[in-house]
Design an enzyme around this catalytic site. Structure first.
Site, PDB file in Angstrom:
ATOM      1  N   LEU A 169       0.830  -1.208   0.000  1.00  0.00           N
ATOM      2  CA  LEU A 169       0.000   0.000   0.000  1.00  0.00           C
ATOM      3  C   LEU A 169       0.867   1.261   0.000  1.00  0.00           C
ATOM      4  CD1 LEU A 169      -2.961   1.140   0.307  1.00  0.00           C
ATOM      5  CD2 LEU A 169      -2.412   1.335   2.746  1.00  0.00           C
ATOM      6  N   TYR A 199      -5.859  -1.001  -9.435  1.00  0.00           N
ATOM      7  CA  TYR A 199      -5.138  -0.523  -8.255  1.00  0.00           C
ATOM      8  C   TYR A 199      -4.809  -1.657  -7.294  1.00  0.00           C
ATOM      9  CZ  TYR A 199      -4.275   1.912  -3.834  1.00  0.00           C
ATOM     10  OH  TYR A 199      -3.726   2.354  -2.661  1.00  0.00           O
ATOM     11  N   THR A 252       2.601   1.820  -3.343  1.00  0.00           N
ATOM     12  CA  THR A 252       1.699   2.268  -4.393  1.00  0.00           C
ATOM     13  C   THR A 252       1.243   3.697  -4.172  1.00  0.00           C
ATOM     14  OG1 THR A 252       0.918  -0.011  -4.633  1.00  0.00           O
ATOM     15  CG2 THR A 252      -0.436   1.710  -5.617  1.00  0.00           C
ATOM     16  N   GLU A 253       0.986   4.056  -2.927  1.00  0.00           N
ATOM     17  CA  GLU A 253       0.462   5.387  -2.620  1.00  0.00           C
ATOM     18  C   GLU A 253       1.533   6.479  -2.675  1.00  0.00           C
ATOM     19  OE1 GLU A 253      -2.573   6.613  -2.050  1.00  0.00           O
ATOM     20  OE2 GLU A 253      -3.537   4.700  -2.429  1.00  0.00           O
ATOM     21  N   SER A 254       2.696   6.219  -2.120  1.00  0.00           N
ATOM     22  CA  SER A 254       3.676   7.305  -1.950  1.00  0.00           C
ATOM     23  C   SER A 254       5.100   6.947  -2.323  1.00  0.00           C
ATOM     24  CB  SER A 254       3.667   7.767  -0.491  1.00  0.00           C
ATOM     25  OG  SER A 254       4.105   6.703   0.354  1.00  0.00           O
TER      26      SER A 254
END
Length: 240
Positions: A137, A230, A140-142
């Site tokens: 997570l 995603y 993928t996010e940051s």
């Protein structure tokens, strides 16, 4: 990163709070050593394939049991392995499963300080998420950058919108969300709430994390598939 309403219309947290007894136990080095030993035994006797239901998707109950038993789920491909094996495979000097996971991403070019790796791992366990899911997570996010800010205002490692964060911590500010510990704990708790909302369907919960529960629910109500790729990114499909 989030691209619409996912952080503005969050799931209201349920009445069940984080288990303080579990949190205290999991922080004990003796218990952590026992968990790792249990995981190694389970892996050795062929504990494989149990994380997926008949639909082939990961489900919450199995994930929670895996965390409690000290098992790290390798999300792509669909097999289960022990943190001790991960550490051996990646050559983590102290056998730490957190550093072993970090080394896997470092090999892909990501810069992850040891301290951040430990924070991600700890926050994941406290929120009963498999650490590999948590690392996926954050990547993928940051891309493991605590200063990351999206064009819509999502902040930090798990790319939280301030209105969403306030559902989980009253009075939280944008500056607070730039603190790694705060951001990780809120982001992982939010994902956990989504997993519970969607009856343990991890992939659907991840899609809602990205697209928003409103969008996902509308698509499902019409008989459609809300998947936008995603969840696959977080779970590592096509990245190895």
């Amino acid at each position: 990163m989030s691209n619409n309403e996912s952080r503005n219309k969050p799931v209201k947290p349920g009445a069940t709070e984080l288990r303080n007894d579990f949190r205290s136990l999991i922080r004990s080095r003796a218990v952590q050593a026992l968990l790792l030993g249990t995981a190694a035994v389970q892996a050795a006797v062929g504990f494989t394939g149990g994380a997926h239901d008949n639909d082939g998707k990961l489900h919450r109950g199995v994930l929670q049991n895996a965390v409690r038993e000290g098992v790290a789920l390798r999300l792509a491909p669909n097999v289960v392995s022990a943190p001790a094996r991960l550490a051996a495979a990646t050559g983590a000097a102290d056998g730490s499963p957190a550093l072993a996971l970090a080394d896997e991403y470092r090999a892909q070019g990501y810069q992850i300080p040891d301290e951040l790796a430990s924070k991600i791992y700890t926050a994941a366990v406290e929120n009963e998420l498999p650490p590999e899911l948590a690392f996926g997570l954050v990547r993928t996010e940051s891309e493991f950058k605590d200063y990351a800010t999206s064009h819509v205002g999502a902040i930090g490692l798990t790319q939280l919108m301030l209105p969403t964060a306030k559902w989980f911590k009253k009075g939280v500010t944008e500056d607070d969300l730039r603190d790694s510990d705060t951001n990780l704990r809120i982001g992982f708790r939010y994902l956990g709430e989504l997993i519970d909302r969607y009856h343990g369907d991890v992939e659907l919960a991840l899609t809602a994390y990205n697209r928003g529960t409103g969008t996902v629910d509308r698509v499902l109500a019409k008989g459609g598939d809300p998947d936008n790729g995603y969840a696959g990114k977080v779970l590592g499909r096509g990245t190895e």
